[in-house]
Enzyme design. Structure first.
Site, PDB file in Angstrom:
ATOM      1  CE  LYS A  89      -0.478   2.355   2.209  1.00 32.47           C
ATOM      2  NZ  LYS A  89       0.715   1.662   1.658  1.00 32.47           N
ATOM      3  CB  SER A 164       3.757   3.938   2.575  1.00 29.86           C
ATOM      4  OG  SER A 164       3.213   2.858   1.843  1.00 29.86           O
ATOM      5  CB  SER A 188       4.559   0.006   1.838  1.00 30.50           C
ATOM      6  OG  SER A 188       5.320   1.152   1.608  1.00 30.50           O
TER       7      SER A 188
HETATM    8  N1  GLN Z   1       9.647   2.888   1.173  1.00 31.66           N
HETATM    9  C1  GLN Z   1       9.479   2.536  -0.209  1.00 31.66           C
HETATM   10  C2  GLN Z   1       9.211   3.765  -1.016  1.00 31.66           C
HETATM   11  O1  GLN Z   1       9.166   4.794  -0.456  1.00 31.66           O
HETATM   12  C3  GLN Z   1       8.397   1.544  -0.369  1.00 31.66           C
HETATM   13  C4  GLN Z   1       7.041   2.128  -0.358  1.00 31.66           C
HETATM   14  C5  GLN Z   1       5.986   1.117  -0.641  1.00 31.66           C
HETATM   15  O2  GLN Z   1       6.210  -0.095  -0.566  1.00 31.66           O
HETATM   16  N2  GLN Z   1       4.829   1.600  -0.996  1.00 31.66           N
HETATM   17  O3  GLN Z   1       9.070   3.729  -2.192  1.00 31.66           O
END
Ligand code: GLN
Length: 493
Positions: A89, A164, A188
Protein backbone atom coordinates in the site's frame (compact mmCIF):
# COMPACT_ATOMS: atom_id res chain seq x y z
CA UNK A 1 -23.13 -2.50 -23.38
CA UNK A 2 -26.13 -2.63 -21.05
CA UNK A 3 -25.39 -1.67 -17.46
CA UNK A 4 -26.08 -5.24 -16.37
CA UNK A 5 -23.57 -6.63 -18.81
CA UNK A 6 -21.09 -4.00 -17.68
CA UNK A 7 -21.45 -4.94 -14.06
CA UNK A 8 -20.73 -8.54 -14.98
CA UNK A 9 -17.19 -7.54 -15.93
CA UNK A 10 -15.14 -9.62 -13.55
CA UNK A 11 -11.41 -9.94 -13.00
CA UNK A 12 -11.34 -12.36 -10.10
CA UNK A 13 -8.54 -14.87 -10.22
CA UNK A 14 -7.24 -15.98 -6.86
CA UNK A 15 -3.49 -16.52 -6.60
CA UNK A 16 -2.04 -19.92 -5.74
CA UNK A 17 -1.26 -20.35 -2.09
CA UNK A 18 2.07 -19.29 -0.72
CA UNK A 19 3.29 -22.71 0.38
CA UNK A 20 2.67 -24.19 -3.06
CA UNK A 21 4.41 -21.34 -4.86
CA UNK A 22 7.36 -21.46 -2.50
CA UNK A 23 7.69 -25.22 -2.94
CA UNK A 24 8.01 -24.70 -6.70
CA UNK A 25 10.78 -22.17 -6.17
CA UNK A 26 12.62 -24.41 -3.70
CA UNK A 27 12.37 -27.33 -6.12
CA UNK A 28 13.58 -25.13 -8.96
CA UNK A 29 10.50 -25.86 -11.10
CA UNK A 30 9.52 -22.19 -10.82
CA UNK A 31 12.02 -19.38 -11.21
CA UNK A 32 11.32 -16.34 -9.03
CA UNK A 33 12.33 -14.13 -11.98
CA UNK A 34 9.77 -15.80 -14.30
CA UNK A 35 7.10 -15.56 -11.65
CA UNK A 36 7.76 -11.85 -11.18
CA UNK A 37 7.73 -11.27 -14.94
CA UNK A 38 4.44 -13.11 -15.35
CA UNK A 39 2.93 -10.90 -12.65
CA UNK A 40 4.18 -7.79 -14.41
CA UNK A 41 2.59 -9.01 -17.65
CA UNK A 42 -0.71 -9.54 -15.91
CA UNK A 43 -0.45 -6.12 -14.25
CA UNK A 44 0.20 -4.47 -17.62
CA UNK A 45 -2.88 -6.12 -19.05
CA UNK A 46 -5.34 -5.62 -16.21
CA UNK A 47 -4.16 -2.66 -14.18
CA UNK A 48 -5.38 0.00 -16.64
CA UNK A 49 -8.92 -1.23 -15.96
CA UNK A 50 -8.69 -1.65 -12.18
CA UNK A 51 -6.18 1.14 -11.28
CA UNK A 52 -4.71 -0.96 -8.49
CA UNK A 53 -1.00 -0.09 -8.83
CA UNK A 54 0.16 3.52 -8.65
CA UNK A 55 3.80 2.70 -9.44
CA UNK A 56 5.93 -0.35 -10.09
CA UNK A 57 9.25 -1.16 -8.44
CA UNK A 58 10.39 -3.43 -11.23
CA UNK A 59 14.15 -3.01 -10.90
CA UNK A 60 14.13 -3.76 -7.21
CA UNK A 61 11.74 -6.69 -7.65
CA UNK A 62 13.78 -8.32 -10.39
CA UNK A 63 17.03 -7.90 -8.43
CA UNK A 64 15.40 -9.61 -5.45
CA UNK A 65 14.01 -12.40 -7.65
CA UNK A 66 17.49 -12.96 -9.08
CA UNK A 67 18.90 -13.23 -5.55
CA UNK A 68 16.28 -15.83 -4.66
CA UNK A 69 16.96 -17.83 -7.83
CA UNK A 70 20.66 -17.76 -7.10
CA UNK A 71 20.11 -19.09 -3.60
CA UNK A 72 17.82 -21.82 -4.93
CA UNK A 73 20.36 -22.81 -7.58
CA UNK A 74 23.05 -23.12 -4.92
CA UNK A 75 20.75 -25.24 -2.77
CA UNK A 76 20.84 -22.67 0.07
CA UNK A 77 17.97 -22.83 2.54
CA UNK A 78 15.28 -20.42 1.34
CA UNK A 79 13.45 -17.94 3.60
CA UNK A 80 9.69 -18.27 4.19
CA UNK A 81 8.55 -15.89 1.44
CA UNK A 82 11.20 -16.77 -1.13
CA UNK A 83 10.14 -15.39 -4.51
CA UNK A 84 6.58 -14.51 -3.45
CA UNK A 85 5.32 -11.52 -5.49
CA UNK A 86 3.69 -8.93 -3.24
CA UNK A 87 2.33 -5.40 -3.42
CA UNK A 88 2.63 -2.61 -0.85
CA UNK A 89 0.00 0.00 0.00
CA UNK A 90 1.35 3.39 -0.96
CA UNK A 91 1.28 4.64 2.65
CA UNK A 92 4.35 2.52 3.44
CA UNK A 93 7.62 4.00 2.29
CA UNK A 94 10.14 2.25 0.06
CA UNK A 95 13.57 3.74 -0.44
CA UNK A 96 13.92 5.66 -3.69
CA UNK A 97 10.41 4.78 -4.91
CA UNK A 98 7.45 7.13 -5.15
CA UNK A 99 5.36 7.06 -1.98
CA UNK A 100 2.27 9.20 -2.43
CA UNK A 101 -0.22 7.97 0.20
CA UNK A 102 -2.75 8.57 -2.58
CA UNK A 103 -2.20 12.33 -2.28
CA UNK A 104 -1.15 14.96 -4.74
CA UNK A 105 0.81 16.66 -1.97
CA UNK A 106 3.30 13.77 -2.00
CA UNK A 107 3.63 13.63 -5.77
CA UNK A 108 7.29 13.13 -6.63
CA UNK A 109 8.35 12.27 -3.07
CA UNK A 110 10.82 9.38 -2.97
CA UNK A 111 11.70 8.57 0.64
CA UNK A 112 15.29 7.79 1.66
CA UNK A 113 14.45 4.68 3.70
CA UNK A 114 12.29 1.54 3.91
CA UNK A 115 9.39 1.01 6.29
CA UNK A 116 10.15 -1.82 8.73
CA UNK A 117 7.35 -4.13 7.47
CA UNK A 118 8.74 -3.64 3.96
CA UNK A 119 12.31 -4.53 4.94
CA UNK A 120 11.06 -7.53 6.92
CA UNK A 121 9.20 -8.86 3.88
CA UNK A 122 12.25 -8.46 1.71
CA UNK A 123 14.52 -10.09 4.26
CA UNK A 124 12.08 -13.02 4.15
CA UNK A 125 12.53 -13.30 0.38
CA UNK A 126 9.39 -11.53 -0.89
CA UNK A 127 9.52 -9.85 -4.30
CA UNK A 128 7.89 -6.42 -4.02
CA UNK A 129 6.19 -5.56 -7.30
CA UNK A 130 5.00 -2.03 -6.63
CA UNK A 131 2.91 0.46 -4.70
CA UNK A 132 -0.84 0.14 -4.37
CA UNK A 133 -3.56 2.74 -4.72
CA UNK A 134 -5.48 3.86 -1.64
CA UNK A 135 -7.64 6.66 -0.30
CA UNK A 136 -5.66 9.85 0.27
CA UNK A 137 -3.73 9.43 3.54
CA UNK A 138 -5.85 6.31 4.16
CA UNK A 139 -8.95 8.44 4.74
CA UNK A 140 -11.94 6.75 3.22
CA UNK A 141 -14.00 3.61 2.90
CA UNK A 142 -14.26 3.24 -0.87
CA UNK A 143 -10.92 4.21 -2.42
CA UNK A 144 -12.69 7.09 -4.15
CA UNK A 145 -10.61 9.67 -2.26
CA UNK A 146 -7.38 8.81 -4.06
CA UNK A 147 -5.89 11.75 -5.97
CA UNK A 148 -4.99 9.16 -8.64
CA UNK A 149 -8.51 7.94 -9.38
CA UNK A 150 -10.59 5.18 -7.80
CA UNK A 151 -9.80 1.47 -7.75
CA UNK A 152 -12.44 -0.80 -9.25
CA UNK A 153 -13.62 -3.95 -7.51
CA UNK A 154 -12.41 -7.01 -9.49
CA UNK A 155 -15.65 -8.82 -8.59
CA UNK A 156 -17.74 -6.13 -10.27
CA UNK A 157 -15.97 -3.16 -11.81
CA UNK A 158 -18.96 -0.86 -11.32
CA UNK A 159 -18.48 -1.22 -7.57
CA UNK A 160 -15.94 0.08 -5.08
CA UNK A 161 -13.32 -2.26 -3.65
CA UNK A 162 -13.70 -0.70 -0.20
CA UNK A 163 -11.13 1.48 1.43
CA UNK A 164 -8.79 2.75 2.25
CA UNK A 165 -6.62 -0.27 1.29
CA UNK A 166 -8.74 -0.82 -1.84
CA UNK A 167 -5.70 -1.39 -4.05
CA UNK A 168 -4.29 -3.94 -1.60
CA UNK A 169 -7.52 -5.96 -1.55
CA UNK A 170 -8.23 -5.71 -5.28
CA UNK A 171 -4.64 -6.74 -6.11
CA UNK A 172 -5.13 -10.04 -4.30
CA UNK A 173 -8.63 -10.67 -5.70
CA UNK A 174 -7.43 -10.09 -9.27
CA UNK A 175 -4.17 -11.97 -8.74
CA UNK A 176 -2.02 -8.92 -9.40
CA UNK A 177 -0.02 -9.97 -6.31
CA UNK A 178 -0.01 -13.13 -4.23
CA UNK A 179 -0.49 -11.04 -1.10
CA UNK A 180 -0.21 -7.40 -0.04
CA UNK A 181 0.26 -5.08 2.89
CA UNK A 182 -2.37 -2.57 3.90
CA UNK A 183 -2.97 -0.26 6.82
CA UNK A 184 -6.01 -0.13 9.09
CA UNK A 185 -6.94 2.86 11.24
CA UNK A 186 -10.68 2.22 11.41
CA UNK A 187 -11.28 -0.73 9.12
CA UNK A 188 -9.12 -0.07 6.09
CA UNK A 189 -7.77 -3.61 5.82
CA UNK A 190 -10.84 -5.55 6.95
CA UNK A 191 -13.53 -3.70 4.99
CA UNK A 192 -11.83 -3.84 1.56
CA UNK A 193 -10.89 -7.48 2.25
CA UNK A 194 -14.58 -8.11 2.84
CA UNK A 195 -15.63 -6.19 -0.30
CA UNK A 196 -13.17 -8.04 -2.55
CA UNK A 197 -13.61 -11.52 -1.07
CA UNK A 198 -10.12 -11.89 0.43
CA UNK A 199 -8.64 -12.24 3.92
CA UNK A 200 -7.47 -9.14 5.82
CA UNK A 201 -5.74 -8.93 9.18
CA UNK A 202 -5.87 -6.16 11.78
CA UNK A 203 -2.99 -6.97 14.14
CA UNK A 204 -3.08 -5.82 17.77
CA UNK A 205 -1.89 -2.23 18.23
CA UNK A 206 1.91 -2.43 18.47
CA UNK A 207 2.19 -5.98 17.09
CA UNK A 208 3.64 -4.69 13.81
CA UNK A 209 6.05 -1.76 13.61
CA UNK A 210 4.66 1.49 12.21
CA UNK A 211 8.11 2.75 11.28
CA UNK A 212 7.83 4.07 7.74
CA UNK A 213 4.03 4.14 7.71
CA UNK A 214 2.85 7.59 6.64
CA UNK A 215 0.78 8.44 9.71
CA UNK A 216 -2.96 9.04 9.67
CA UNK A 217 -3.99 8.67 13.35
CA UNK A 218 -1.03 7.33 15.30
CA UNK A 219 -2.90 5.79 18.22
CA UNK A 220 -5.13 3.81 15.85
CA UNK A 221 -2.89 2.97 12.86
CA UNK A 222 -1.85 -0.63 12.20
CA UNK A 223 -0.04 -2.35 9.34
CA UNK A 224 -1.30 -5.79 8.34
CA UNK A 225 -1.45 -8.35 5.52
CA UNK A 226 -4.14 -9.18 2.96
CA UNK A 227 -4.06 -12.59 1.29
CA UNK A 228 -6.18 -15.09 -0.61
CA UNK A 229 -6.45 -17.49 2.32
CA UNK A 230 -6.13 -17.47 6.11
CA UNK A 231 -2.97 -19.55 6.35
CA UNK A 232 -1.07 -17.22 3.99
CA UNK A 233 -2.25 -14.23 6.00
CA UNK A 234 -1.08 -15.92 9.22
CA UNK A 235 2.33 -16.69 7.70
CA UNK A 236 2.71 -13.08 6.59
CA UNK A 237 1.80 -11.68 9.99
CA UNK A 238 4.48 -13.94 11.48
CA UNK A 239 7.04 -12.32 9.18
CA UNK A 240 6.15 -8.66 9.79
CA UNK A 241 5.28 -8.83 13.52
CA UNK A 242 7.71 -8.20 16.35
CA UNK A 243 9.52 -5.52 18.28
CA UNK A 244 11.24 -2.74 16.36
CA UNK A 245 13.61 -0.39 18.16
CA UNK A 246 12.55 2.27 15.64
CA UNK A 247 8.92 2.20 16.88
CA UNK A 248 8.66 2.74 20.62
CA UNK A 249 5.04 1.54 20.61
CA UNK A 250 5.91 -1.84 19.10
CA UNK A 251 5.36 -4.79 21.40
CA UNK A 252 8.21 -6.89 22.80
CA UNK A 253 5.94 -9.92 23.20
CA UNK A 254 7.31 -13.00 21.40
CA UNK A 255 5.77 -13.74 17.99
CA UNK A 256 3.92 -17.08 17.87
CA UNK A 257 3.97 -19.35 14.83
CA UNK A 258 0.66 -18.00 13.56
CA UNK A 259 0.41 -20.39 10.63
CA UNK A 260 0.82 -23.41 12.93
CA UNK A 261 -1.67 -21.87 15.38
CA UNK A 262 -4.17 -21.46 12.56
CA UNK A 263 -3.89 -25.20 11.82
CA UNK A 264 -5.32 -26.09 15.24
CA UNK A 265 -8.93 -27.24 15.24
CA UNK A 266 -11.51 -25.21 17.12
CA UNK A 267 -12.00 -28.10 19.46
CA UNK A 268 -8.89 -30.01 20.43
CA UNK A 269 -9.34 -33.54 21.73
CA UNK A 270 -10.03 -33.56 25.47
CA UNK A 271 -10.47 -29.79 25.60
CA UNK A 272 -13.49 -27.51 25.40
CA UNK A 273 -14.06 -25.83 22.03
CA UNK A 274 -13.29 -22.15 21.53
CA UNK A 275 -15.94 -19.83 22.93
CA UNK A 276 -17.48 -17.43 20.44
CA UNK A 277 -19.31 -14.26 21.43
CA UNK A 278 -22.02 -12.69 19.31
CA UNK A 279 -22.82 -9.03 20.14
CA UNK A 280 -26.44 -8.07 19.42
CA UNK A 281 -25.28 -4.47 18.82
CA UNK A 282 -23.61 -5.57 15.57
CA UNK A 283 -26.75 -7.19 14.21
CA UNK A 284 -29.10 -4.24 14.65
CA UNK A 285 -30.79 -1.75 12.34
CA UNK A 286 -28.89 -0.96 9.14
CA UNK A 287 -27.53 -4.47 8.60
CA UNK A 288 -28.31 -5.78 5.13
CA UNK A 289 -30.54 -8.88 5.27
CA UNK A 290 -28.37 -10.96 2.95
CA UNK A 291 -25.21 -10.06 4.87
CA UNK A 292 -26.92 -11.03 8.11
CA UNK A 293 -28.02 -14.39 6.70
CA UNK A 294 -24.49 -15.23 5.57
CA UNK A 295 -22.93 -14.29 8.90
CA UNK A 296 -25.54 -16.36 10.72
CA UNK A 297 -24.69 -19.31 8.48
CA UNK A 298 -21.03 -18.76 9.38
CA UNK A 299 -21.87 -18.82 13.08
CA UNK A 300 -23.73 -22.11 12.62
CA UNK A 301 -20.69 -23.54 10.86
CA UNK A 302 -18.54 -22.55 13.84
CA UNK A 303 -20.96 -24.26 16.19
CA UNK A 304 -20.84 -27.38 14.04
CA UNK A 305 -17.03 -27.27 14.24
CA UNK A 306 -17.16 -27.48 18.04
CA UNK A 307 -17.41 -23.88 19.26
CA UNK A 308 -19.75 -22.76 21.96
CA UNK A 309 -21.64 -19.63 20.94
CA UNK A 310 -23.06 -17.12 23.39
CA UNK A 311 -24.30 -13.54 23.37
CA UNK A 312 -21.98 -10.78 24.60
CA UNK A 313 -22.90 -7.20 25.29
CA UNK A 314 -21.04 -4.18 23.88
CA UNK A 315 -23.48 -1.34 24.66
CA UNK A 316 -21.11 1.55 23.88
CA UNK A 317 -20.91 0.45 20.25
CA UNK A 318 -23.44 3.13 19.33
CA UNK A 319 -20.94 5.85 20.26
CA UNK A 320 -18.14 4.29 18.23
CA UNK A 321 -18.50 6.30 15.00
CA UNK A 322 -18.53 9.77 16.61
CA UNK A 323 -15.75 8.73 18.99
CA UNK A 324 -13.61 7.39 16.16
CA UNK A 325 -14.14 10.40 13.92
CA UNK A 326 -13.11 12.75 16.74
CA UNK A 327 -9.97 10.86 17.76
CA UNK A 328 -8.92 10.07 14.19
CA UNK A 329 -9.43 13.59 12.83
CA UNK A 330 -7.73 15.20 15.86
CA UNK A 331 -4.63 13.06 15.38
CA UNK A 332 -4.75 13.51 11.59
CA UNK A 333 -4.82 17.30 11.90
CA UNK A 334 -1.59 17.13 13.90
CA UNK A 335 0.09 14.50 11.71
CA UNK A 336 -0.70 16.31 8.47
CA UNK A 337 0.75 19.61 9.66
CA UNK A 338 4.14 18.43 8.36
CA UNK A 339 2.99 18.67 4.74
CA UNK A 340 3.72 22.32 4.15
CA UNK A 341 5.39 22.43 0.74
CA UNK A 342 8.85 22.67 2.31
CA UNK A 343 9.97 19.19 3.23
CA UNK A 344 8.03 16.77 1.06
CA UNK A 345 6.47 16.54 -2.36
CA UNK A 346 4.31 19.23 -3.88
CA UNK A 347 5.07 22.95 -3.61
CA UNK A 348 2.73 25.53 -5.09
CA UNK A 349 4.69 27.45 -7.74
CA UNK A 350 3.38 31.00 -7.53
CA UNK A 351 3.60 32.39 -4.00
CA UNK A 352 4.97 35.75 -2.93
CA UNK A 353 5.50 35.07 0.77
CA UNK A 354 6.39 32.02 2.83
CA UNK A 355 2.98 31.84 4.47
CA UNK A 356 1.31 32.07 1.06
CA UNK A 357 3.49 29.20 -0.09
CA UNK A 358 2.33 27.06 2.88
CA UNK A 359 -1.27 27.99 2.27
CA UNK A 360 -1.29 27.42 -1.45
CA UNK A 361 0.69 24.17 -1.25
CA UNK A 362 -1.76 22.74 1.25
CA UNK A 363 -4.79 24.11 -0.59
CA UNK A 364 -3.68 22.66 -3.93
CA UNK A 365 -2.05 19.52 -2.56
CA UNK A 366 -4.78 18.13 -0.28
CA UNK A 367 -8.09 16.73 -1.51
CA UNK A 368 -11.54 17.63 -0.16
CA UNK A 369 -11.88 14.77 2.33
CA UNK A 370 -8.45 15.39 3.83
CA UNK A 371 -9.27 19.08 4.24
CA UNK A 372 -12.58 18.21 5.87
CA UNK A 373 -10.76 16.04 8.39
CA UNK A 374 -8.08 18.61 9.16
CA UNK A 375 -10.85 21.14 9.83
CA UNK A 376 -12.79 18.73 12.04
CA UNK A 377 -9.70 17.69 13.95
CA UNK A 378 -8.43 21.22 14.47
CA UNK A 379 -11.86 22.21 15.76
CA UNK A 380 -12.05 19.25 18.16
CA UNK A 381 -8.64 20.15 19.58
CA UNK A 382 -9.20 23.91 19.86
CA UNK A 383 -9.04 25.47 23.33
CA UNK A 384 -12.75 26.06 23.83
CA UNK A 385 -13.88 22.67 22.57
CA UNK A 386 -11.17 20.27 23.68
CA UNK A 387 -13.02 19.11 26.83
CA UNK A 388 -16.35 18.78 25.10
CA UNK A 389 -15.09 16.77 22.12
CA UNK A 390 -11.60 15.33 22.23
CA UNK A 391 -11.47 14.63 25.97
CA UNK A 392 -14.98 13.17 25.92
CA UNK A 393 -14.07 10.96 22.97
CA UNK A 394 -11.02 9.64 24.84
CA UNK A 395 -13.24 8.79 27.81
CA UNK A 396 -15.72 6.90 25.64
CA UNK A 397 -12.78 5.14 23.96
CA UNK A 398 -11.72 3.87 27.37
CA UNK A 399 -15.22 2.57 28.09
CA UNK A 400 -15.29 0.76 24.75
CA UNK A 401 -11.94 -0.87 25.48
CA UNK A 402 -13.07 -1.98 28.95
CA UNK A 403 -16.24 -3.43 27.49
CA UNK A 404 -14.17 -5.58 25.13
CA UNK A 405 -11.90 -6.68 27.97
CA UNK A 406 -14.94 -7.83 29.95
CA UNK A 407 -16.29 -9.70 26.95
CA UNK A 408 -12.94 -11.42 26.33
CA UNK A 409 -12.97 -12.73 29.89
CA UNK A 410 -15.94 -14.82 28.75
CA UNK A 411 -15.16 -15.67 25.13
CA UNK A 412 -12.10 -16.33 22.97
CA UNK A 413 -13.37 -14.47 19.93
CA UNK A 414 -16.23 -12.21 18.91
CA UNK A 415 -17.81 -12.55 15.50
CA UNK A 416 -19.68 -9.85 13.56
CA UNK A 417 -20.21 -8.79 9.97
CA UNK A 418 -17.21 -6.79 8.70
CA UNK A 419 -19.43 -4.33 6.86
CA UNK A 420 -23.17 -3.72 7.21
CA UNK A 421 -23.57 -3.76 3.43
CA UNK A 422 -22.04 -5.52 0.42
CA UNK A 423 -19.77 -3.48 -1.88
CA UNK A 424 -21.65 -0.43 -3.15
CA UNK A 425 -21.55 1.28 -6.53
CA UNK A 426 -18.89 3.82 -7.44
CA UNK A 427 -20.25 7.29 -6.72
CA UNK A 428 -23.09 5.98 -4.55
CA UNK A 429 -21.89 7.59 -1.31
CA UNK A 430 -19.41 10.24 -2.44
CA UNK A 431 -21.92 13.07 -2.00
CA UNK A 432 -22.70 12.10 1.60
CA UNK A 433 -19.63 11.88 3.85
CA UNK A 434 -21.76 10.85 6.83
CA UNK A 435 -23.20 7.84 5.00
CA UNK A 436 -19.63 6.91 4.06
CA UNK A 437 -18.51 7.18 7.70
CA UNK A 438 -21.33 4.86 8.75
CA UNK A 439 -19.89 2.12 6.54
CA UNK A 440 -17.17 1.78 9.22
CA UNK A 441 -19.60 1.08 12.04
CA UNK A 442 -18.40 -2.48 12.77
CA UNK A 443 -14.69 -1.95 12.25
CA UNK A 444 -13.72 1.22 14.14
CA UNK A 445 -14.32 -0.28 17.60
CA UNK A 446 -11.35 -2.67 17.37
CA UNK A 447 -8.98 0.20 16.50
CA UNK A 448 -10.30 2.28 19.40
CA UNK A 449 -9.86 -0.68 21.78
CA UNK A 450 -6.41 -1.72 20.49
CA UNK A 451 -7.53 -5.33 19.92
CA UNK A 452 -6.95 -7.52 16.86
CA UNK A 453 -9.15 -9.09 14.20
CA UNK A 454 -9.45 -10.83 10.88
CA UNK A 455 -11.96 -10.43 8.05
CA UNK A 456 -12.59 -13.70 6.26
CA UNK A 457 -14.84 -14.40 3.25
CA UNK A 458 -18.20 -15.78 4.38
CA UNK A 459 -20.13 -16.46 1.19
CA UNK A 460 -21.74 -14.06 -1.24
CA UNK A 461 -25.07 -12.36 -1.87
CA UNK A 462 -27.42 -13.62 -4.59
CA UNK A 463 -25.86 -11.07 -6.93
CA UNK A 464 -22.46 -12.65 -6.25
CA UNK A 465 -21.09 -9.85 -4.05
CA UNK A 466 -18.67 -10.99 -1.34
CA UNK A 467 -19.65 -10.97 2.35
CA UNK A 468 -16.97 -10.85 5.03
CA UNK A 469 -17.10 -12.06 8.63
CA UNK A 470 -15.09 -10.08 11.17
CA UNK A 471 -13.50 -12.12 13.95
CA UNK A 472 -12.18 -10.04 16.86
CA UNK A 473 -9.85 -11.29 19.58
CA UNK A 474 -8.17 -9.85 22.68
CA UNK A 475 -4.82 -8.02 22.61
CA UNK A 476 -2.09 -10.24 21.14
CA UNK A 477 -4.49 -13.16 20.64
CA UNK A 478 -4.31 -13.13 16.82
CA UNK A 479 -3.92 -16.91 17.00
CA UNK A 480 -7.53 -17.32 18.16
CA UNK A 481 -8.83 -15.11 15.35
CA UNK A 482 -6.85 -17.12 12.79
CA UNK A 483 -8.20 -20.44 14.10
CA UNK A 484 -11.78 -19.25 13.89
CA UNK A 485 -11.16 -17.76 10.43
CA UNK A 486 -9.73 -21.07 9.20
CA UNK A 487 -12.92 -22.82 10.27
CA UNK A 488 -15.12 -20.27 8.48
CA UNK A 489 -12.98 -20.64 5.37
CA UNK A 490 -13.20 -24.44 5.57
CA UNK A 491 -17.00 -24.26 5.78
CA UNK A 492 -16.94 -22.96 2.19
CA UNK A 493 -20.10 -20.87 2.49
N1 GLN B 1 -12.85 4.54 6.68
C1 GLN B 1 -12.16 4.97 7.87
C2 GLN B 1 -11.72 6.39 7.71
O1 GLN B 1 -11.97 6.93 6.71
C3 GLN B 1 -11.01 4.08 8.15
C4 GLN B 1 -9.81 4.37 7.35
C5 GLN B 1 -8.64 3.54 7.75
O2 GLN B 1 -8.77 2.52 8.43
N2 GLN B 1 -7.48 3.98 7.35
O3 GLN B 1 -11.15 6.97 8.57
Amino acid sequence: MSSEAKSAENYVEMPKNLAELRAGIVAGTTKAADLASSYYERIEKINPRLNVYLSLTRERALAQAARVDEMAAKGDPLPPLAGIPMGIKDVLVMQGSPSTAGSKILEGYCPPYDATPVSKLEAAGAVLLGKLNCDEFAMGSSNENSAYGPVRNPVDTERVPGGSSGGSAAAVAANLAVATLGSDTGGSIRQPASFCGVVGVLPTYGRVSRYGLIAYASSLDRVGPLAANVRDAATLLGVIAGHDPKDATSSTAPVPDYAAESDKPLKEPGKAGLRIGVPAEYFAEGLDAEVRAKIEAGIHALQAAGCTVKPVSLPHTRYAIPTYYLVATAEASANLARFDGVRYGYRSPASETLSDMYRHSRDEGFGAEVKRRILLGTYALSAGYYDAYYLKAQQVRRLLAEEFLRAFAEVDAIVTPTSPVPPFKLGEKTGDPLAMYLADIYTVTANLAGICGVSVPCGATKAGLPVGMQILAAHLNEAAAFRVARAVEAAGL
